[in-house]
Motif scaffolding. Structure first.
Motif, PDB file in Angstrom:
ATOM      1  N   ASP A   6      35.692  63.560  -8.053  1.00  0.00           N
ATOM      2  CA  ASP A   6      35.227  63.366  -6.582  1.00  0.00           C
ATOM      3  C   ASP A   6      34.071  62.407  -6.678  1.00  0.00           C
ATOM      4  O   ASP A   6      33.096  62.476  -7.061  1.00  0.00           O
ATOM      5  N   LEU A   7      34.387  61.361  -6.168  1.00  0.00           N
ATOM      6  CA  LEU A   7      33.636  60.056  -6.253  1.00  0.00           C
ATOM      7  C   LEU A   7      32.333  60.264  -5.575  1.00  0.00           C
ATOM      8  O   LEU A   7      31.317  59.692  -5.720  1.00  0.00           O
ATOM      9  N   ARG A   8      32.229  61.107  -4.471  1.00  0.00           N
ATOM     10  CA  ARG A   8      30.901  61.476  -3.619  1.00  0.00           C
ATOM     11  C   ARG A   8      30.001  62.090  -4.895  1.00  0.00           C
ATOM     12  O   ARG A   8      28.903  61.945  -4.461  1.00  0.00           O
ATOM     13  N   SER A   9      30.225  62.500  -5.610  1.00  0.00           N
ATOM     14  CA  SER A   9      29.417  63.297  -6.751  1.00  0.00           C
ATOM     15  C   SER A   9      28.821  62.245  -7.563  1.00  0.00           C
ATOM     16  O   SER A   9      27.639  62.527  -8.406  1.00  0.00           O
ATOM     17  N   LEU A  39      41.655  61.070  -7.526  1.00  0.00           N
ATOM     18  CA  LEU A  39      40.395  60.473  -6.958  1.00  0.00           C
ATOM     19  C   LEU A  39      40.005  61.078  -5.587  1.00  0.00           C
ATOM     20  O   LEU A  39      41.197  61.044  -4.716  1.00  0.00           O
ATOM     21  N   THR A  40      39.295  61.534  -5.432  1.00  0.00           N
ATOM     22  CA  THR A  40      39.023  62.254  -3.731  1.00  0.00           C
ATOM     23  C   THR A  40      37.276  61.976  -3.560  1.00  0.00           C
ATOM     24  O   THR A  40      36.463  61.506  -4.451  1.00  0.00           O
ATOM     25  N   GLY A  41      37.134  62.483  -2.608  1.00  0.00           N
ATOM     26  CA  GLY A  41      35.619  62.551  -2.074  1.00  0.00           C
ATOM     27  C   GLY A  41      35.210  61.277  -1.147  1.00  0.00           C
ATOM     28  O   GLY A  41      35.709  60.218  -1.256  1.00  0.00           O
ATOM     29  N   GLN A  42      34.087  61.541  -0.117  1.00  0.00           N
ATOM     30  CA  GLN A  42      33.720  60.397   0.557  1.00  0.00           C
ATOM     31  C   GLN A  42      33.045  59.238  -0.357  1.00  0.00           C
ATOM     32  O   GLN A  42      32.098  59.763  -0.993  1.00  0.00           O
ATOM     33  N   ALA A  43      33.432  57.941  -0.454  1.00  0.00           N
ATOM     34  CA  ALA A  43      33.032  57.109  -1.048  1.00  0.00           C
ATOM     35  C   ALA A  43      33.296  55.776  -0.341  1.00  0.00           C
ATOM     36  O   ALA A  43      34.475  55.669   0.376  1.00  0.00           O
ATOM     37  N   PRO A  44      32.804  54.359  -0.561  1.00  0.00           N
ATOM     38  CA  PRO A  44      32.935  53.388  -0.161  1.00  0.00           C
ATOM     39  C   PRO A  44      34.291  52.900  -0.734  1.00  0.00           C
ATOM     40  O   PRO A  44      34.804  53.310  -1.742  1.00  0.00           O
ATOM     41  N   SER A  66      42.992  62.950   0.023  1.00  0.00           N
ATOM     42  CA  SER A  66      41.954  62.883   1.107  1.00  0.00           C
ATOM     43  C   SER A  66      42.365  64.192   2.122  1.00  0.00           C
ATOM     44  O   SER A  66      43.529  64.142   2.342  1.00  0.00           O
ATOM     45  N   PRO A  67      41.537  65.056   2.360  1.00  0.00           N
ATOM     46  CA  PRO A  67      41.684  65.903   3.449  1.00  0.00           C
ATOM     47  C   PRO A  67      42.406  65.436   4.775  1.00  0.00           C
ATOM     48  O   PRO A  67      43.175  66.492   5.392  1.00  0.00           O
ATOM     49  N   ALA A  68      42.175  64.351   5.015  1.00  0.00           N
ATOM     50  CA  ALA A  68      42.624  63.765   6.168  1.00  0.00           C
ATOM     51  C   ALA A  68      44.206  63.465   6.119  1.00  0.00           C
ATOM     52  O   ALA A  68      45.116  63.432   7.263  1.00  0.00           O
ATOM     53  N   ASP A  78      49.403  63.411  -1.118  1.00  0.00           N
ATOM     54  CA  ASP A  78      48.702  62.436  -1.922  1.00  0.00           C
ATOM     55  C   ASP A  78      49.480  61.239  -2.051  1.00  0.00           C
ATOM     56  O   ASP A  78      50.791  60.955  -1.864  1.00  0.00           O
ATOM     57  N   ILE A  79      48.609  60.188  -2.160  1.00  0.00           N
ATOM     58  CA  ILE A  79      49.024  58.795  -2.584  1.00  0.00           C
ATOM     59  C   ILE A  79      49.281  58.505  -3.854  1.00  0.00           C
ATOM     60  O   ILE A  79      47.881  58.415  -4.346  1.00  0.00           O
TER      61      ILE A  79
END
Length: 87
Positions: A6-9, A39-44, A66-68, A78-79
């Protein structure tokens, strides 16, 4: 083995270019070697790109989640960024 990162972490408020090397080290440490990495999570976007590049040659398979991203049945999609699994 599958490892989710989770890149947001990796940061508290805003991701900073000045901390880029630390982000890469953290991703490489978590990913291990020869694993499927998700890889997941809100990140640039730049953080996703740099981490994906750093994991090339370390991860057997790299996936973006992504959950979206859902299909018409509302199932997670998944991509696959790269897949170097010979099987």
């Amino acid at each position: 083995m599958s490892i989710s990162i989770d890149l947001r972490s990796f940061y508290t408020d805003l991701a900073k270019i000045a901390d880029l090397e630390a982000y890469k080290r953290e991703a490489l440490s978590l990913a291990g070697s020869g694993n499927t990495v998700i890889l997941t999570g809100q990140a640039p976007v730049w953080l996703y790109l740099v981490v994906a590049h750093a994991l090339h040659g370390k991860a057997k398979r790299l996936v973006y989640r992504s959950p979206a991203l859902v299909n018409e049945k509302r199932e997670q999609v998944d991509i696959v960024i790269f897949d170097h699994d010979a099987f």
